[in-house]
Design a protein around this motif. Structure first.
Motif, PDB file in Angstrom:
ATOM      1  N   LEU A  18      21.527 -13.440  44.282  1.00 57.98           N
ATOM      2  CA  LEU A  18      20.407 -14.094  44.969  1.00 57.98           C
ATOM      3  C   LEU A  18      20.878 -14.510  46.358  1.00 57.98           C
ATOM      4  CD1 LEU A  18      19.506 -16.452  41.997  1.00 57.98           C
ATOM      5  CD2 LEU A  18      18.362 -14.311  42.565  1.00 57.98           C
ATOM      6  N   TRP A  70      16.938 -10.279  46.457  1.00 63.59           N
ATOM      7  CA  TRP A  70      17.029 -10.472  44.998  1.00 63.59           C
ATOM      8  C   TRP A  70      17.393  -9.162  44.329  1.00 63.59           C
ATOM      9  CZ3 TRP A  70      15.696  -9.171  40.179  1.00 63.59           C
ATOM     10  CH2 TRP A  70      15.534 -10.144  39.189  1.00 63.59           C
ATOM     11  N   CYS A  74      20.637 -18.137  36.467  1.00 64.08           N
ATOM     12  CA  CYS A  74      19.373 -17.414  36.702  1.00 64.08           C
ATOM     13  C   CYS A  74      18.893 -16.694  35.441  1.00 64.08           C
ATOM     14  CB  CYS A  74      19.590 -16.398  37.827  1.00 64.08           C
ATOM     15  SG  CYS A  74      18.150 -15.369  38.142  1.00 64.08           S
ATOM     16  N   LEU A  75      17.605 -16.840  35.155  1.00 66.72           N
ATOM     17  CA  LEU A  75      16.980 -16.205  33.984  1.00 66.72           C
ATOM     18  C   LEU A  75      16.368 -14.849  34.322  1.00 66.72           C
ATOM     19  CD1 LEU A  75      15.187 -19.426  32.686  1.00 66.72           C
ATOM     20  CD2 LEU A  75      17.199 -18.345  31.676  1.00 66.72           C
ATOM     21  N   GLU A  76      16.486 -14.452  35.580  1.00 65.13           N
ATOM     22  CA  GLU A  76      15.995 -13.145  36.062  1.00 65.13           C
ATOM     23  C   GLU A  76      14.499 -12.969  35.849  1.00 65.13           C
ATOM     24  OE1 GLU A  76      18.637 -10.101  34.459  1.00 65.13           O
ATOM     25  OE2 GLU A  76      20.319 -11.478  34.699  1.00 65.13           O
ATOM     26  N   CYS A  77      13.753 -14.058  36.057  1.00 63.83           N
ATOM     27  CA  CYS A  77      12.295 -13.974  35.879  1.00 63.83           C
ATOM     28  C   CYS A  77      11.611 -13.407  37.120  1.00 63.83           C
ATOM     29  CB  CYS A  77      11.724 -15.348  35.545  1.00 63.83           C
ATOM     30  SG  CYS A  77      11.758 -16.521  36.918  1.00 63.83           S
ATOM     31  N   GLY A  78      12.247 -13.523  38.281  1.00 62.23           N
ATOM     32  CA  GLY A  78      11.696 -12.954  39.510  1.00 62.23           C
ATOM     33  C   GLY A  78      10.720 -13.856  40.253  1.00 62.23           C
ATOM     34  N   ALA A  79      10.451 -15.056  39.741  1.00 61.81           N
ATOM     35  CA  ALA A  79       9.450 -15.929  40.355  1.00 61.81           C
ATOM     36  C   ALA A  79       9.811 -16.332  41.787  1.00 61.81           C
ATOM     37  CB  ALA A  79       9.259 -17.179  39.505  1.00 61.81           C
ATOM     38  N   CYS A  80      11.085 -16.606  42.033  1.00 58.63           N
ATOM     39  CA  CYS A  80      11.487 -17.067  43.370  1.00 58.63           C
ATOM     40  C   CYS A  80      11.265 -15.981  44.417  1.00 58.63           C
ATOM     41  CB  CYS A  80      12.936 -17.527  43.365  1.00 58.63           C
ATOM     42  SG  CYS A  80      14.099 -16.291  42.767  1.00 58.63           S
ATOM     43  N   CYS A 110      11.551 -22.731  40.060  1.00 55.93           N
ATOM     44  CA  CYS A 110      12.556 -22.041  39.228  1.00 55.93           C
ATOM     45  C   CYS A 110      12.711 -22.754  37.878  1.00 55.93           C
ATOM     46  CB  CYS A 110      13.901 -22.004  39.946  1.00 55.93           C
ATOM     47  SG  CYS A 110      15.194 -21.316  38.889  1.00 55.93           S
ATOM     48  N   PRO A 111      12.500 -22.057  36.774  1.00 58.74           N
ATOM     49  CA  PRO A 111      12.607 -22.707  35.454  1.00 58.74           C
ATOM     50  C   PRO A 111      14.030 -23.097  35.092  1.00 58.74           C
ATOM     51  CG  PRO A 111      12.290 -20.338  35.198  1.00 58.74           C
ATOM     52  CD  PRO A 111      12.129 -20.636  36.661  1.00 58.74           C
ATOM     53  N   ALA A 112      15.017 -22.547  35.801  1.00 53.97           N
ATOM     54  CA  ALA A 112      16.419 -22.836  35.490  1.00 53.97           C
ATOM     55  C   ALA A 112      17.071 -23.752  36.533  1.00 53.97           C
ATOM     56  CB  ALA A 112      17.193 -21.527  35.381  1.00 53.97           C
ATOM     57  N   VAL A 166      17.840 -23.284  39.588  1.00 58.11           N
ATOM     58  CA  VAL A 166      18.912 -22.577  40.306  1.00 58.11           C
ATOM     59  C   VAL A 166      19.049 -23.096  41.743  1.00 58.11           C
ATOM     60  CG1 VAL A 166      19.510 -20.317  41.294  1.00 58.11           C
ATOM     61  CG2 VAL A 166      18.866 -20.509  38.880  1.00 58.11           C
ATOM     62  N   TYR A 167      17.920 -23.411  42.363  1.00 55.40           N
ATOM     63  CA  TYR A 167      17.936 -23.817  43.780  1.00 55.40           C
ATOM     64  C   TYR A 167      17.870 -25.330  43.901  1.00 55.40           C
ATOM     65  CZ  TYR A 167      16.668 -18.945  44.317  1.00 55.40           C
ATOM     66  OH  TYR A 167      16.670 -17.583  44.246  1.00 55.40           O
TER      67      TYR A 167
HETATM   68  S1  SF4 Z   1      14.702 -15.228  39.175  1.00 57.87           S
HETATM   69 FE1  SF4 Z   1      14.528 -16.915  40.619  1.00 57.87          FE
HETATM   70  S2  SF4 Z   1      13.004 -18.324  39.705  1.00 57.87           S
HETATM   71 FE2  SF4 Z   1      13.686 -16.946  38.084  1.00 57.87          FE
HETATM   72  S3  SF4 Z   1      15.348 -18.041  37.067  1.00 57.87           S
HETATM   73 FE3  SF4 Z   1      16.287 -16.706  38.636  1.00 57.87          FE
HETATM   74  S4  SF4 Z   1      16.482 -17.998  40.412  1.00 57.87           S
HETATM   75 FE4  SF4 Z   1      15.017 -19.006  39.051  1.00 57.87          FE
END
Ligand code: SF4
Ligand code: SF4
Length: 91
Positions: A20, A77, A60-66, A39-41, A43-44
């Protein structure tokens, strides 16, 4: 089962470098800093003392939301390399 219980089942293998990549200059001038609350985790994090964004990419949960939410569209990303990153266990 609540979200904390679910997250406790997630396994991570940390990469040596972040997947990231931010643009610190743009982050400094970013008003909303939406990444710090969507971010659900978590991270930021905005470090007020050092006036910079920290990225705890190992969580990171790799959800892609950010990537979608970044108002400056400056997040580079990528999925973590090889076997690194998150593994979900269901059940
Ligand atoms: S992809 Fe982005 S929003 Fe989703 S968990 Fe990872 S850092 Fe957070
Ligand atoms: S939303 Fe984008 S530009 Fe703003 S602080 Fe987060 S990563 Fe930086």
């Amino acid at each position: 089962m609540n979200i904390d219980d679910r997250l406790a089942k997630v396994k991570y293998v940390s990469d040596e470098e972040t997947h990231l990549k931010i643009n610190q200059e743009k982050c400094n001038n970013c008003e909303m800093k939406v990444c710090t609350y969507i971010c659900p985790a978590n991270v930021y994090e905005w470090n007020k003392k050092e006036n910079k964004l920290t990225v705890n990419y190992e969580n990171c949960l790799e959800c892609g939301a950010c990537r979608i939410a970044c108002s400056e569209k400056c997040l580079e990303w990528q999925y973590p390399k090889g076997i690194c990153g998150v593994t979900y266990k269901f059940g």
